[in-house]
Design a protein around this motif. Structure first.
Motif, PDB file in Angstrom:
ATOM      1  N   LEU A   1      -6.492  -3.201  -5.999  1.00 32.08           N
ATOM      2  CA  LEU A   1      -6.747  -1.837  -5.307  1.00 32.08           C
ATOM      3  C   LEU A   1      -5.768  -0.776  -6.198  1.00 32.08           C
ATOM      4  O   LEU A   1      -4.841  -1.212  -6.807  1.00 32.08           O
ATOM      5  CB  LEU A   1      -6.440  -1.934  -3.887  1.00 32.08           C
ATOM      6  CG  LEU A   1      -7.039  -2.423  -2.842  1.00 32.08           C
ATOM      7  CD1 LEU A   1      -6.691  -2.094  -1.549  1.00 32.08           C
ATOM      8  CD2 LEU A   1      -8.547  -2.110  -2.846  1.00 32.08           C
TER       9      LEU A   1
ATOM     10  N   HIS B   1       0.866  -1.347   0.072  1.00 30.73           N
ATOM     11  CA  HIS B   1      -0.076   0.040  -0.027  1.00 30.73           C
ATOM     12  C   HIS B   1       0.628   1.297  -0.143  1.00 30.73           C
ATOM     13  O   HIS B   1       0.457   2.322  -0.454  1.00 30.73           O
ATOM     14  CB  HIS B   1      -0.984  -0.023   1.182  1.00 30.73           C
ATOM     15  CG  HIS B   1      -1.995  -1.040   0.959  1.00 30.73           C
ATOM     16  ND1 HIS B   1      -2.991  -1.072   2.160  1.00 30.73           N
ATOM     17  CD2 HIS B   1      -2.394  -1.947   0.055  1.00 30.73           C
ATOM     18  CE1 HIS B   1      -3.668  -2.199   1.821  1.00 30.73           C
ATOM     19  NE2 HIS B   1      -3.394  -2.551   0.457  1.00 30.73           N
TER      20      HIS B   1
ATOM     21  N   ILE C   1     -10.862  -0.874   3.316  1.00 29.94           N
ATOM     22  CA  ILE C   1     -10.245  -0.042   2.236  1.00 29.94           C
ATOM     23  C   ILE C   1      -9.460   1.160   2.723  1.00 29.94           C
ATOM     24  O   ILE C   1     -10.516   2.090   3.333  1.00 29.94           O
ATOM     25  CB  ILE C   1     -11.209   0.166   1.191  1.00 29.94           C
ATOM     26  CG1 ILE C   1     -12.048  -1.150   0.680  1.00 29.94           C
ATOM     27  CG2 ILE C   1     -10.546   0.642  -0.049  1.00 29.94           C
ATOM     28  CD1 ILE C   1     -11.226  -2.049   0.227  1.00 29.94           C
TER      29      ILE C   1
ATOM     30  N   ILE D   1     -11.085   0.543  -4.742  1.00 35.38           N
ATOM     31  CA  ILE D   1     -11.351  -0.750  -5.540  1.00 35.38           C
ATOM     32  C   ILE D   1     -11.405  -0.439  -7.017  1.00 35.38           C
ATOM     33  O   ILE D   1     -12.267   0.205  -7.413  1.00 35.38           O
ATOM     34  CB  ILE D   1     -12.576  -1.564  -5.150  1.00 35.38           C
ATOM     35  CG1 ILE D   1     -12.446  -2.290  -3.470  1.00 35.38           C
ATOM     36  CG2 ILE D   1     -12.806  -2.865  -6.090  1.00 35.38           C
ATOM     37  CD1 ILE D   1     -13.718  -2.836  -3.183  1.00 35.38           C
TER      38      ILE D   1
END
Length: 322
Positions: A199, A62, A84, A90
């Motif tokens: 993602l 991330h 999330i 998404i």
């Protein structure tokens, strides 16, 4: 488009599958993988490849996504747990793969043919609890680590048979080793089984648009209901909780179970809902007679299992919605 992935077999296989699907969709852009060296996990090994055992690695992906060094990361639904981060989005929920548990063995072998002479490996507390309830006379051995560790246990002869999530086995191309696929009436799958989520950065409209061609909203609806049930029960995903939501005939059909890790107590329930509010469907199932007993079961602990931990988890700010 750069897809970031850690180099372990299952994660890499999932990312390579995504590259193939994007190529088949005919986009006029280049897609490549960025293989990232694994971080050493500081967490104790858990009994489930579908538990987010390497949360530090998820955080690393991330961070790289936010920095722009990669454009897409792909997570299993169980690892992501519906959470999330606010600055990510998404891009696609891929069509659901096999959500059911399967039995692997060298030759043809069925669950009902197992006896005390067979050494059987199980990779999830959830599955072990249900199997102990079904066949309490057998010894169900927990195997930790990822899919490679499961298969190594079989190759080294530590177990004669293995019960594992079917999606992981299929992603590794080992369908020919599958002897039996278990229906949810026998083994309720883990929440998010067979779900893969891509993602992207929240402001990356270009790659969101590119991924949209692969998005499957039916899978998102099912996943949202499963996340809502676990949240409503107040359980953590490492515990023996199973839930499967399936869209059938314009309805959302849910099966759920909660058990003690040793399988001595197990509760099951089913629910049929309209598909217009997946979160509400999960919450409504959790509000049925399951919770009073489930609350006590979720407080039980298996002395042989590692306690749940929240180390290296990002703070969630929103959840997926269909």
């Amino acid at each position: 488009m750069i897809i970031g992935v850690h180099g372990r077999g299952l994660a890499r296989s999932q990312a390579e599958s995504l590259v193939s699907q994007l190529a088949e969709a005919g986009g006029d852009y280049e897609v490549r993988l960025e293989i990232i060296e694994d971080l050493g996990s500081s967490l104790p090994p858990l009994h489930d490849d579908h538990v987010a055992e390497h949360r530090g690695e998820i955080g690393q992906l991330h961070s790289m996504l936010r920095a722009g060094s990669i454009d897409v990361v792909i997570h299993r639904g169980f690892d992501l747990r519906g959470e999330i981060p606010d600055d990510l989005r998404i891009g696609a929920v891929l069509p659901r793969q096999n959500p059911y548990d399967v039995l692997l063995a060298d030759g043809e072998l069925w669950l009902d043919e197992l006896d005390e002479s067979h050494r059987v490996g199980v990779v999830q507390l959830r599955a072990r609890a249900q199997l102990l309830d079904y066949r309490p006379e057998l010894e169900w051995n927990l195997i930790g680590g990822d899919a490679g560790d499961w298969l190594l246990a079989m190759l080294e002869g530590k177990v004669d048979a293995l019960i594992a999530p079917g999606a992981a086995i299929e992603q590794l191309g080992l369908q020919d080793r599958v002897c039996e696929i278990f229906p949810p009436e026998l083994l309720v799958p883990a929440p998010g089984s067979g779900v893969l989520i891509c993602l992207v950065r929240a402001d990356d409209e270009e790659n969101q648009q590119r991924l949209r061609v692969l998005h499957d909203n039916d899978t998102l609806i099912e996943y949202t209901a499963e996340v809502a049930l676990v949240d409503s029960l107040g359980g953590v995903w490492e515990q023996p909780i199973g839930v499967l939501a399936r869209l059938e005939d314009e309805t959302l059909q849910l099966s759920a179970m909660v058990a003690t890790p040793d399988g001595t107590r197990i509760l099951r329930d089913q629910y049929v809902s309209a598909i217009d509010d997946a979160c509400l469907a999960g919450e409504e199932l959790a509000a049925l007679p399951l919770p009073p007993g489930a609350d006590a079961l979720l407080r039980c602990r298996d002395p042989g299992a590692h306690p749940p931990t929240s180390a290296a988890r990002e703070r969630p700010t929103h959840r997926p919605t269909p």
